[in-house]
Design a protein around this motif. Structure first.
Motif, PDB file in Angstrom:
ATOM      1  N   ASN A 109       3.793   4.905  -0.336  1.00 58.39           N
ATOM      2  CA  ASN A 109       2.637   4.283  -0.974  1.00 58.39           C
ATOM      3  C   ASN A 109       2.597   2.818  -0.538  1.00 58.39           C
ATOM      4  OD1 ASN A 109       0.605   3.278  -2.539  1.00 58.39           O
ATOM      5  ND2 ASN A 109       1.558   3.777  -4.511  1.00 58.39           N
ATOM      6  N   PRO A 110       1.584   2.403   0.227  1.00 60.56           N
ATOM      7  CA  PRO A 110       1.545   1.018   0.721  1.00 60.56           C
ATOM      8  C   PRO A 110       1.613  -0.021  -0.383  1.00 60.56           C
ATOM      9  CG  PRO A 110      -0.100   2.363   1.829  1.00 60.56           C
ATOM     10  CD  PRO A 110       0.453   3.193   0.715  1.00 60.56           C
ATOM     11  N   LEU A 111       1.141   0.320  -1.583  1.00 60.86           N
ATOM     12  CA  LEU A 111       1.117  -0.651  -2.674  1.00 60.86           C
ATOM     13  C   LEU A 111       2.510  -0.920  -3.237  1.00 60.86           C
ATOM     14  CD1 LEU A 111      -2.107   0.412  -4.601  1.00 60.86           C
ATOM     15  CD2 LEU A 111      -1.837  -1.339  -2.845  1.00 60.86           C
ATOM     16  N   ASN A 112       3.514  -0.136  -2.790  1.00 63.45           N
ATOM     17  CA  ASN A 112       4.892  -0.407  -3.205  1.00 63.45           C
ATOM     18  C   ASN A 112       5.579  -1.418  -2.293  1.00 63.45           C
ATOM     19  OD1 ASN A 112       4.786   1.346  -5.368  1.00 63.45           O
ATOM     20  ND2 ASN A 112       5.542   3.098  -4.191  1.00 63.45           N
ATOM     21  N   TYR A 113       4.855  -1.910  -1.279  1.00 66.98           N
ATOM     22  CA  TYR A 113       5.418  -2.820  -0.300  1.00 66.98           C
ATOM     23  C   TYR A 113       4.685  -4.161  -0.369  1.00 66.98           C
ATOM     24  CZ  TYR A 113       7.704   1.348   1.482  1.00 66.98           C
ATOM     25  OH  TYR A 113       8.465   2.487   1.589  1.00 66.98           O
ATOM     26  N   THR A 114       5.432  -5.209  -0.135  1.00 68.89           N
ATOM     27  CA  THR A 114       4.934  -6.560  -0.392  1.00 68.89           C
ATOM     28  C   THR A 114       3.713  -6.924   0.435  1.00 68.89           C
ATOM     29  OG1 THR A 114       7.183  -7.236  -0.911  1.00 68.89           O
ATOM     30  CG2 THR A 114       5.581  -8.979  -0.502  1.00 68.89           C
ATOM     31  N   LEU A 115       3.799  -6.763   1.759  1.00 65.54           N
ATOM     32  CA  LEU A 115       2.710  -7.214   2.613  1.00 65.54           C
ATOM     33  C   LEU A 115       1.422  -6.418   2.401  1.00 65.54           C
ATOM     34  CD1 LEU A 115       1.716  -9.104   4.804  1.00 65.54           C
ATOM     35  CD2 LEU A 115       2.623  -7.524   6.525  1.00 65.54           C
ATOM     36  N   PRO A 116       1.467  -5.080   2.414  1.00 68.94           N
ATOM     37  CA  PRO A 116       0.213  -4.341   2.157  1.00 68.94           C
ATOM     38  C   PRO A 116      -0.386  -4.654   0.789  1.00 68.94           C
ATOM     39  CG  PRO A 116       1.887  -2.892   3.062  1.00 68.94           C
ATOM     40  CD  PRO A 116       2.575  -4.170   2.734  1.00 68.94           C
ATOM     41  N   LEU A 117       0.480  -4.840  -0.215  1.00 66.71           N
ATOM     42  CA  LEU A 117      -0.017  -5.152  -1.550  1.00 66.71           C
ATOM     43  C   LEU A 117      -0.708  -6.511  -1.568  1.00 66.71           C
ATOM     44  CD1 LEU A 117      -0.249  -4.509  -4.558  1.00 66.71           C
ATOM     45  CD2 LEU A 117       2.021  -5.520  -4.884  1.00 66.71           C
ATOM     46  N   PHE A 118      -0.101  -7.505  -0.892  1.00 63.17           N
ATOM     47  CA  PHE A 118      -0.711  -8.829  -0.841  1.00 63.17           C
ATOM     48  C   PHE A 118      -2.066  -8.793  -0.126  1.00 63.17           C
ATOM     49  CE2 PHE A 118      -1.370 -12.856   1.435  1.00 63.17           C
ATOM     50  CZ  PHE A 118      -1.489 -13.712   0.349  1.00 63.17           C
ATOM     51  N   VAL A 119      -2.152  -8.022   0.934  1.00 67.89           N
ATOM     52  CA  VAL A 119      -3.410  -7.894   1.671  1.00 67.89           C
ATOM     53  C   VAL A 119      -4.492  -7.290   0.779  1.00 67.89           C
ATOM     54  CG1 VAL A 119      -4.553  -6.729   3.583  1.00 67.89           C
ATOM     55  CG2 VAL A 119      -2.315  -7.774   3.938  1.00 67.89           C
ATOM     56  N   VAL A 120      -4.138  -6.243   0.028  1.00 69.82           N
ATOM     57  CA  VAL A 120      -5.101  -5.622  -0.885  1.00 69.82           C
ATOM     58  C   VAL A 120      -5.535  -6.605  -1.965  1.00 69.82           C
ATOM     59  CG1 VAL A 120      -5.397  -3.822  -2.638  1.00 69.82           C
ATOM     60  CG2 VAL A 120      -4.289  -3.278  -0.458  1.00 69.82           C
ATOM     61  N   GLN A 121      -4.579  -7.357  -2.511  1.00 68.23           N
ATOM     62  CA  GLN A 121      -4.917  -8.356  -3.531  1.00 68.23           C
ATOM     63  C   GLN A 121      -5.866  -9.403  -2.966  1.00 68.23           C
ATOM     64  OE1 GLN A 121      -0.923  -9.598  -4.362  1.00 68.23           O
ATOM     65  NE2 GLN A 121      -0.708  -8.268  -6.160  1.00 68.23           N
ATOM     66  N   LEU A 122      -5.588  -9.856  -1.753  1.00 70.40           N
ATOM     67  CA  LEU A 122      -6.438 -10.870  -1.128  1.00 70.40           C
ATOM     68  C   LEU A 122      -7.842 -10.330  -0.888  1.00 70.40           C
ATOM     69  CD1 LEU A 122      -6.310 -13.762  -0.088  1.00 70.40           C
ATOM     70  CD2 LEU A 122      -5.641 -12.877   2.144  1.00 70.40           C
ATOM     71  N   TYR A 125      12.913  -5.154  -8.763  1.00 65.54           N
ATOM     72  CA  TYR A 125      12.226  -4.566  -7.623  1.00 65.54           C
ATOM     73  C   TYR A 125      13.095  -4.707  -6.385  1.00 65.54           C
ATOM     74  CZ  TYR A 125      11.021  -9.400  -6.506  1.00 65.54           C
ATOM     75  OH  TYR A 125      11.086 -10.732  -6.216  1.00 65.54           O
ATOM     76  N   LEU A 126      12.760  -3.945  -5.379  1.00 67.92           N
ATOM     77  CA  LEU A 126      13.524  -3.939  -4.141  1.00 67.92           C
ATOM     78  C   LEU A 126      13.072  -5.090  -3.245  1.00 67.92           C
ATOM     79  CD1 LEU A 126      15.592  -2.412  -2.396  1.00 67.92           C
ATOM     80  CD2 LEU A 126      13.695  -1.093  -1.455  1.00 67.92           C
ATOM     81  N   PRO A 127      13.909  -6.103  -2.997  1.00 66.10           N
ATOM     82  CA  PRO A 127      13.463  -7.263  -2.228  1.00 66.10           C
ATOM     83  C   PRO A 127      13.185  -6.955  -0.767  1.00 66.10           C
ATOM     84  CG  PRO A 127      15.823  -7.392  -2.672  1.00 66.10           C
ATOM     85  CD  PRO A 127      15.307  -6.238  -3.462  1.00 66.10           C
ATOM     86  N   ALA A 128      13.732  -5.874  -0.230  1.00 66.06           N
ATOM     87  CA  ALA A 128      13.532  -5.567   1.189  1.00 66.06           C
ATOM     88  C   ALA A 128      12.236  -4.822   1.451  1.00 66.06           C
ATOM     89  CB  ALA A 128      14.706  -4.747   1.713  1.00 66.06           C
ATOM     90  N   MET A 129      11.467  -4.548   0.395  1.00 68.44           N
ATOM     91  CA  MET A 129      10.232  -3.765   0.554  1.00 68.44           C
ATOM     92  C   MET A 129       9.118  -4.692   1.055  1.00 68.44           C
ATOM     93  SD  MET A 129      10.667  -1.709  -3.004  1.00 68.44           S
ATOM     94  CE  MET A 129       9.031  -1.041  -3.020  1.00 68.44           C
ATOM     95  N   ILE A 130       8.957  -4.844   2.353  1.00 67.38           N
ATOM     96  CA  ILE A 130       7.967  -5.757   2.911  1.00 67.38           C
ATOM     97  C   ILE A 130       6.823  -4.992   3.555  1.00 67.38           C
ATOM     98  CG2 ILE A 130       7.586  -7.597   4.569  1.00 67.38           C
ATOM     99  CD1 ILE A 130      10.054  -8.779   3.600  1.00 67.38           C
ATOM    100  N   THR A 131       7.119  -4.131   4.496  1.00 68.97           N
ATOM    101  CA  THR A 131       6.080  -3.338   5.156  1.00 68.97           C
ATOM    102  C   THR A 131       6.382  -1.855   5.007  1.00 68.97           C
ATOM    103  OG1 THR A 131       7.244  -3.452   7.272  1.00 68.97           O
ATOM    104  CG2 THR A 131       5.585  -5.150   6.842  1.00 68.97           C
ATOM    105  N   THR A 132       5.330  -1.073   4.980  1.00 71.23           N
ATOM    106  CA  THR A 132       5.479   0.369   4.820  1.00 71.23           C
ATOM    107  C   THR A 132       5.825   1.035   6.150  1.00 71.23           C
ATOM    108  OG1 THR A 132       4.344   2.383   4.123  1.00 71.23           O
ATOM    109  CG2 THR A 132       3.017   0.708   5.204  1.00 71.23           C
ATOM    110  N   PHE A 133       6.507   2.160   6.063  1.00 73.34           N
ATOM    111  CA  PHE A 133       6.805   2.920   7.280  1.00 73.34           C
ATOM    112  C   PHE A 133       5.573   3.703   7.720  1.00 73.34           C
ATOM    113  CE2 PHE A 133      11.021   2.263   5.454  1.00 73.34           C
ATOM    114  CZ  PHE A 133      11.683   1.763   6.547  1.00 73.34           C
ATOM    115  N   SER A 134       4.982   4.443   6.806  1.00 77.13           N
ATOM    116  CA  SER A 134       3.774   5.193   7.131  1.00 77.13           C
ATOM    117  C   SER A 134       3.346   6.004   5.928  1.00 77.13           C
ATOM    118  CB  SER A 134       4.016   6.128   8.331  1.00 77.13           C
ATOM    119  OG  SER A 134       2.904   6.974   8.522  1.00 77.13           O
TER     120      SER A 134
END
Length: 805
Positions: free
Chosen positions: A37-50, A22-31
């Motif tokens: 797709n926000p779920l391809n980015y670490t922070l939005p995905l973690f928020v959804v999981q939480l 996976y791409l380690p730099a994928m943290i936040t989505t641009f838009s």
């Protein structure tokens, strides 16, 4: 670079053998407007999981609440729902919401929450508290662990977990998981069943605390043994154990003195600096890193660091800053991760399912049998021993931690991990229904006369249940108790009950355990500054006032059922009266301000269900009035007035005043309100709800007791008897207004029944629970500075007999 996660899975432990790119730099989505797709980015995905974890756990908390299930069961079930056992069976959901690339981040955050939780638990207790538990709890705890250990060994040979590990390591992990008892979760269950302050509840808490400590020690040993199997150095296990012991010594003999020096000069919450709190919170991570590097686990370092910090205000400050976030957000994530790791579909075959279902009753039965055998040796009834054994099957943080570490070290595979998780959840879930069915407390018989002030002999011991919500309630209650004239022939036995709202916090339950059967705090357990202040106030009162004994208790309960705790304790202790503060307190400007609306509900339910007489104290500075001292200085005066209209509650109020009249420095004025010639007296009614206090038997009882009172106080210059003739409610209000000043305390019965002297007053009452007169006196519009004590006499329930002394 890849724009999506590619996953290759093989083997039984898929997550262990997976190759994830996976791409380690994928943290936040641009838009999303740019096609991301926000779920391809670490922070939005973690928020959804939480969000999903919290939603799932809260759903099960709501569904299981009627079944009185502990929160840990709901949190694990929430993880099971989201995991491979159910929703992750859908590949689209699994790859989108819980891809393998996100597991490391979720587990890291969950373990951070676990680390800080163990720090908070260590912060609120001291290991020296174990010394206070006694031999009974020690032997019961050990015996309750032996048989489940044997069951774990049998389960291992039935299902060989990992041939790489030696048998001892496997058995040790399984034995700890099946034999440990979660003290914090058990305390919450005991609070829910109103058992915290019973003999059985106190024994269960002490036993569970010993069991918990033994489980942590065995876990350290198991980790050390598991690590030595992989290490090239055959002495690795020994070095792990020795370094851990050395670190324990360092925490208590180096870190603790250093923290005491660092925190010296900080007397209250306001005096703590941000730098001090930052250093303490950062120290958790430092200590966790050290123990993890030594080969044990990060949580051990956090727990030891919490124990090393001196108890007191700093602990409360840190808990207030951390616990809601840790317990409310990160800890559910940790339990949910355990559910996400559990794949029920990995259990193949009827034989394996039979073994899983068999280990549950065997482990429970082993715990119960071991507990019962030792309980009988200590002359504990067999039924109580069975209930105690059932309670010892409570599972929580320690058990889930053991299982997760075992899976991480590959001591357990997916199949065996799922089987033991199911056993843990079922064992904990069965406790509530089993205890509900088997626990039938015997109702203590108290003669009716001993449940009232009026029915006590003049030379009898007087047992009071004094309830307080916060330190502001304490001085006024102590003044009232001191004015009750304790003597050698008629001493006061006071059960001081600190009422605490049960919020579900795990570490907070350790403060509840801080009260022993003797009523004094265990030396090693730190309470909040609030509870410490209350305890110290009552202890000082006991030391300075003769003929007084005090037993301090804590009742942790939701406000909706808090009255049940008070009633059961009052009945168990044989109290003749319960004293509880009004839900309003006096503000700086003299007005009565509401502190907590829920406290009014507690008082209302208590008036309805109380097993003895009850007094509600409306405090208007009674705590700052001239305090009577043990040497009874002549300048210390207390002016008390009793407003007597008639009826059982007024007679109870007058009986209380009779005690107070004998206290040196107390001046008592009894104002007897008599119906005038223009008063229309209704004939006696057959309706029991309409008690006419001016006719029939009630009138005779009023005159009889008033004659008795005047005979007892006839030669006392400090007692004044006044008669006021009134014809209606309006004249009553006018007469009360004329005597509203000059007194420290006004005492009145709660309800005067059907009386023309109070006609119309109840229609304007703001607080009917105080009765017509009590509500008028408690109103800010009445304009008095006197405190008000509203008494309600215990009413004989249908089917009870009025037994004599």
């Amino acid at each position: 670079m890849m724009n999506r996660t590619n996953e290759t899975i093989s083997g039984e432990n898929a997550s262990d053998d997976a190759i994830v790119c996976y791409l380690p730099a994928m943290i936040t989505t641009f838009s999303v407007w740019r096609g991301d797709n926000p779920l391809n980015y670490t922070l939005p995905l973690f928020v959804v999981q939480l969000i999903l974890v919290i939603a799932a756990t809260r759903l099960f908390v709501f569904l299981l609440k009627p079944f009185r299930q502990p929160r840990v069961v709901a949190e694990i079930l929430g993880g099971l729902l989201l995991g491979p056992s159910f929703l992750e069976q859908n590949e689209t959901f699994g790859k989108a919401i819980f891809p393998l690339s996100s597991v490391l981040i979720v587990e890291t955050m969950a373990n951070v929450g676990l680390t800080y939780l163990l720090f908070l638990v260590g912060l609120e207790m001291d290991i020296s508290a174990i010394e206070r538990t006694g031999k009974k709890a020690l032997f019961i705890a050990i015996s309750g662990m032996v048989l489940p250990f044997i069951v774990g060994a049998c389960f291992f040979f039935f299902h060989n977990h990992n041939p790489i590990m030696n048998h001892g390591t496997n058995i040790l992990f399984l034995g700890v998981a099946l034999s440990a008892t979660a003290f914090p979760v058990l305390a919450l269950i005991l609070a829910d069943f109103k058992l915290l302050n019973t003999d059985l509840g106190r024994l269960a808490q002490s036993t569970a605390l010993i069991n918990d400590v033994c489980a942590w020690i065995l876990l350290v040993l198991a980790i050390a043994l598991a690590g030595s199997n992989k290490a090239s150095n055959p002495w690795a296990c020994l070095w792990v154990i020795l370094s851990s012991m050395a670190y324990v010594v360092m925490c208590f003999y180096v870190v603790r003195p250093a923290m005491s020096w660092f925190l010296s000069g900080t007397l209250d919450v306001e005096s703590f600096t941000d730098s001090q709190i930052c250093v303490i919170v950062t120290g958790v991570m430092v200590s966790s890193f050290i123990t993890d590097a030594m080969g044990t686990h990060a949580i051990l370092g956090a727990y030891l660091y919490g124990l090393a910090i001196p108890s007191g205000t700093i602990g409360v400050t840190i808990i207030e800053k951390l616990e809601d976030f840790v317990s409310g957000l990160l800890l559910p994530l940790y339990f949910a991760i355990s559910g996400l790791k559990t794949n029920i579909t990995a259990i193949h075959g009827i034989t394996k399912w039979a073994g899983c279902l068999l280990v549950i009753p065997l482990a429970c039965a082993g715990k119960v049998l071991g507990t019962v055998l030792v309980s009988l040796f200590f002359h504990i009834p067999a039924r109580d021993g069975v209930i105690l054994g059932l309670l010892m099957n409570t599972k929580g943080v320690i058990e889930i931690t053991v299982l997760n570490i075992a899976k991480e070290l590959k001591v357990m595979g997916d199949e065996s991990f799922a089987m033991v998780v199911i056993a843990t959840v079922v064992m904990t879930g069965l406790i509530a229904p089993f205890v509900t069915v088997t626990y039938k407390p015997t109702r203590r018989f108290i003669p009716i006369k001993k449940r009232t002030i009026l029915g006590l002999r003049h030379d009898a011991e007087r047992k009071f249940m004094v309830c307080v919500h916060n330190p502001r309630n304490v001085p006024s209650m102590l003044n009232l108790l001191e004015a009750s004239h304790p003597t050698k022939k008629s001493p006061l036995s006071i059960h001081a009950l600190h009422l605490v709202e049960l919020t579900g916090r795990i570490s907070a339950m350790l403060a509840v355990w801080a009260t022993s059967e003797s009523g004094h705090r265990h030396v090693g357990v730190s309470g909040t500054p609030e509870s410490d202040h209350i305890v110290n106030s009552f202890e000082n009162f006991e030391e300075n006032i003769d003929n007084v004994s005090i037993n301090y208790l804590t009742a942790a309960s939701p406000y909706s059922t808090m009255h049940q705790d008070i009633c059961s304790l009052a009945e168990d202790k044989g109290a003749c009266v319960i004293l509880i503060p009004f839900h309003k307190q006096q503000a700086v400007d003299g007005e009565m301000e509401e502190t907590n609306p829920a406290l009014r509900m507690v008082n209302q339910k208590l008036l309805e269900h109380s097993p003895c007489s009850i007094g509600i104290l409306v405090d208007r500075g009674f705590n700052s009035s001239s305090r009577l001292s043990s040497n009874h200085l002549a300048c210390a005066f207390l002016h008390v007035a009793v407003l007597f209209f008639g009826g059982p509650h007024d007679r109870e109020a007058l009986a209380y005043a009779l005690w107070m009249s004998k206290q040196p420095g107390t001046f008592l004025t009894v104002t007897h309100f008599i119906a005038g010639p223009a008063t229309i007296i209704k004939p006696p009614s057959d309706d029991e709800d309409e008690l006419n206090i001016h006719s029939g038997k009630e009138k005779e009882k009023n005159e009889e007791y008033m004659s008795y009172f005047r005979k007892k106080t006839g030669n006392m210059e400090s007692v004044v008897y006044v008669e006021k003739v009134v014809n209606n409610g309006e004249e009553t209000v006018s007469a009360l207004g004329a005597m509203k000043n000059g007194f420290n305390l006004l005492i009145v019965g709660r309800d005067q029944g059907v009386s023309p002297l109070t006609d119309g007053l109840i229609d304007w009452s703001e607080y009917p629970e105080l009765g017509a007169i009590g509500d008028l006196l408690a109103s800010s519009d009445f304009g008095t500075t006197a405190s008000v004590l509203v008494m309600q006499q215990y009413v004989i329930e249908e089917g009870e007999s009025n037994a004599s002394d």
